[in-house]
Design a protein around this motif. Structure first.
Motif: not given
Length: 207
Positions: A21-23, A27-34, A185-192, A194-203
């Motif tokens: 799950l971590l990887f 893969e979904k977030t390193l290019d979108h905020g992490v 958990s904000a990322l590892l338990a997120a349904d999406d 990628t969207l969670a990472a984008i939201s965290l960065r934008q907010q």
């Protein structure tokens, strides 16, 4: 040395979220905020920690993201991590950790929970800090949290850069007022993720 402070750090927790799950999330977030990963796995053997750190180093390097290793400077050196992170009770070990790293470009960060600990970290020569818990957190249920106002007040008195940790998600990270955040958990338990990472960065930027 000018320290680059990550904006969004993902902290590992294999006791709740397995490696696959971590990887997948990375893969979904390193290019979108992490832009950083903190490997914090106190229960793993050195061999398993080294194997996991090696995989994370390969992946984070591909995205030009930072990798920090909790406590074990030998593992950090072995995989050429960007730094070592210490618990507040271990901050007196900073000189020894720097000796292990033997590289002025490597950082040593510290977890703090109060202004008193921040002052100690400053005296011991930390490069940057994680201040927690800001909000109620699943990883430390029942622990007293600072709240956004106290966090901002304490950070305003710190001479070192501070990253917010503890219970942070896309709904409350704007309260941190633009400071870097670290999450589990904000990322590892997120349904999406990628969207969670984008939201965290934008907010976070809007704070």
């Amino acid at each position: 040395m000018r320290v680059k402070i990550p904006s969004l750090t993902l902290i590992t927790d294999s006791s709740r979220y397995p490696d696959d799950l971590l990887f997948s999330v990375l893969e979904k977030t390193l290019d979108h905020g992490v832009d950083a990963v903190l490997l914090r796995e106190k229960q793993l053997s050195s061999a398993k920690l080294l194997a996991l750190a090696s995989r994370l180093r390969e992946l984070t390097s591909a995205y030009e993201a930072a990798l920090y290793i909790h406590t074990q400077a030998d593992i950090a050196v072995a995989v050429d991590a960007d730094g070592v992170h210490l618990a507040s009770g271990d901050m007196s070990n900073i000189p020894g950790i720097r000796g292990w790293l033997n590289d002025a470009n490597k950082t040593v960060s510290v977890s703090c929970h109060s202004l008193t600990e921040i002052r100690m970290a400053e005296q011991h020569g930390a490069d940057f800090l994680f201040l927690s818990p800001v909000f109620p957190t699943a990883s430390h249920p029942g622990a007293k949290h600072l709240g956004a106002d106290a966090f901002i007040d304490i950070v305003s008195q710190s001479r070192l850069p501070v990253i917010a940790l503890g219970g942070i998600d896309g709904d409350n990270c704007h309260e941190i007022q633009g400071h870097g955040v670290a999450v589990i958990s904000a990322l590892l338990a997120a349904d999406d993720p990628t969207l969670a990472a984008i939201s965290l960065r934008q907010q976070g930027k809007q704070g």
